[in-house]
Design an enzyme around this catalytic site. Structure first.
Site, short mmCIF file in Angstrom:
data_model
loop_
_atom_site.label_atom_id
_atom_site.label_comp_id
_atom_site.label_asym_id
_atom_site.label_seq_id
_atom_site.Cartn_x
_atom_site.Cartn_y
_atom_site.Cartn_z
N CYS A 96 -7.15 -1.02 8.02
CA CYS A 96 -7.80 -1.04 6.71
C CYS A 96 -8.79 -2.22 6.71
O CYS A 96 -8.43 -3.33 7.10
CB CYS A 96 -6.77 -1.20 5.59
SG CYS A 96 -5.57 0.15 5.57
N CYS A 132 -8.01 -5.74 5.03
CA CYS A 132 -6.69 -6.35 5.23
C CYS A 132 -6.69 -7.20 6.49
O CYS A 132 -7.08 -6.74 7.57
CB CYS A 132 -5.64 -5.25 5.34
SG CYS A 132 -3.99 -5.89 5.77
N CYS A 146 -1.10 -10.78 -0.71
CA CYS A 146 -1.24 -9.47 -0.08
C CYS A 146 -2.39 -9.45 0.91
O CYS A 146 -3.49 -9.85 0.61
CB CYS A 146 -1.54 -8.41 -1.12
SG CYS A 146 -0.28 -8.28 -2.36
N GLU A 149 5.51 -12.68 9.12
CA GLU A 149 5.84 -13.48 7.95
C GLU A 149 6.69 -12.72 6.95
O GLU A 149 6.68 -11.51 6.90
CB GLU A 149 4.54 -13.93 7.28
CG GLU A 149 3.73 -14.76 8.24
CD GLU A 149 2.55 -15.42 7.61
OE1 GLU A 149 2.70 -15.92 6.48
OE2 GLU A 149 1.49 -15.41 8.23
N CYS A 173 -0.83 -4.46 12.91
CA CYS A 173 -0.85 -3.14 12.29
C CYS A 173 -1.97 -2.32 12.91
O CYS A 173 -3.02 -2.86 13.24
CB CYS A 173 -1.10 -3.28 10.78
SG CYS A 173 -0.99 -1.72 9.87
N CYS A 202 9.46 -10.01 0.30
CA CYS A 202 8.46 -9.11 0.88
C CYS A 202 8.61 -9.20 2.40
O CYS A 202 8.45 -10.27 2.99
CB CYS A 202 7.08 -9.59 0.43
SG CYS A 202 5.69 -8.69 1.16
#
Ligand code: SAH
Length: 354
Positions: A113, A116, A333, A89, A109, A102
């Site tokens: 974390c 996230c 975020c 995205e 990933c 962004c």
């Protein structure tokens, strides 16, 4: 990762592709795509037969799956499908004084974390330079459309993925954005979990972009849990690298801090964070935690965020509270995981305190 998509090609590649064409075509196309920010299809001075050939020989990398708009048109989220089927995205945000894009640098990933959504999903693959640059190119043309055209001035590497874990492709994208798309170094911000070798490489480049470090905890025990890469690059090592970056580039450093109820929003956390931020003159960005499926803890209350902020300010630290743009369309975020759904679905409205 592909290396032959439209925005992967450099000038030499284009020159090869256009070898049989009059010389001025190279400049016409390069300028059109980069400096004027137009699509190939809009370059009406290029013969349509040639454009058709280039659509095949220099294909776009991103297929639009959905575009969601919220905040009265001020936030636009693009969900793209890449070659091989992975999805990423991009978010375009209009503010009073600027428009920011962004971008994502990886599909998924590997940093894991805990809070996230992208980290919860795991790693799929790196993005190529062209796949990163095209996100800006496409968002930029979208921003220029409509009754109130806007110019994109700022880029943040805060979408899906860890940019410094895909250093070469990401840095080549930074250079292209800076050199050919007129985005000043001050308007480019790299966000990282704190990969020290990557920060040190950036410090040695002659392009001083902004650095945002996703800190979230100011003691190793808590940070090991929230941002597991901390076990490899603990705070002392990370802070030393941040110091070298600031020294080398003279750029302002910022620390990102997702505020998590009862986890990192206590008085002692503010105290420790201030002790890390002050010597580096780092700016602190507080981000109210956005809810994600794999993390059961809530974001801090508005009152707690205000108290934490005052505590930091009282200790001489510059603080801003980031607004939760795009929450309703899962564009906030750490929320970009919504894009992994095979078919777009209507999601219930969610709000977080901002
Ligand atoms: N991998 C890079 C960039 C992508 S994440 C990095 O970690 O910096 C961009 C920012 O969003 C990071 O500061 C990240 O920690 C934060 N973030 C991730 N999940 C979040 C969530 N659920 N709520 C609020 N912020 C989140």
């Amino acid at each position: 990762m592909p290396d032959r998509t439209r925005y992967d090609l450099d000038r030499d590649d284009w020159s090869t592709l256009l070898a049989a064409e009059p010389r001025f075509r190279l400049e016409q196309i390069w300028n059109g795509l980069y400096h004027q920010g137009r699509d190939l299809s809009q370059l009406s001075n290029v013969p349509s037969g040639l454009r058709d050939r280039l659509d095949v020989d220099a294909p776009l990398a991103l297929t639009l799956v959905t575009e969601s708009v919220t905040d009265g048109g001020d936030t636009v989220k693009f969900l793209w499908e890449l070659e091989g089927g992975a999805r990423v995205e991009t978010v375009l945000m209009h503010y009073a004084d600027r428009s920011t894009v962004c971008v994502s640098t990886q599909a998924g990933c590997a940093m894991a974390c805990s809070f996230c959504a992208t980290g919860q999903a795991g790693f799929e693959r790196h993005l190529s330079t062209g796949e990163i640059v095209e996100q800006l190119a496409r968002a930029r043309s979208r921003a220029a459309e409509g009754p109130t055209p806007r110019r994109v001035s700022n880029i943040v590497f805060m979408g899906m993925g860890e940019p410094l874990a895909n250093y070469d492709a990401t840095w080549a994208a930074v250079r292209r954005m800076h050199t050919d798309m007129e985005i000043g170094a001050r308007h480019l911000t790299m966000s990282t979990v704190g990969l020290v070798p990557g920060i040190d490489r950036m410090a040695a480049e002659n392009l001083p972009v902004g650095l945002a470090v996703s800190l979230h905890a100011a003691d190793d025990e808590l940070r090991d849990e929230l941002v597991p890469i901390n076990r490899r690059y603990p705070l002392e090592v990370l802070m030393a690298s941040c110091e070298r970056y600031v020294e080398a580039t003279k750029r302002r450093l910022s620390f990102e801090w997702a505020m998590i109820d009862g986890v990192n929003d206590r008085f002692v956390d503010a105290e420790r964070l201030a002790d890390l931020a002050r010597p580096l003159r780092a700016h602190v960005n507080l981000i109210p935690l956005n809810p994600t499926p794999g993390y059961a803890v809530r974001g801090s209350s508005g009152n707690r965020v205000r108290a934490f902020r005052s505590e930091l300010e009282h200790r001489g630290v510059n603080v801003t509270v980031r607004d939760t743009r795009g929450t309703e369309i899962d564009a906030a975020c750490g929320q970009l995981r919504a894009g992994h759904e095979a078919t777009p679905v209507q999601r219930p409205r969610r709000r977080t305190p901002s």
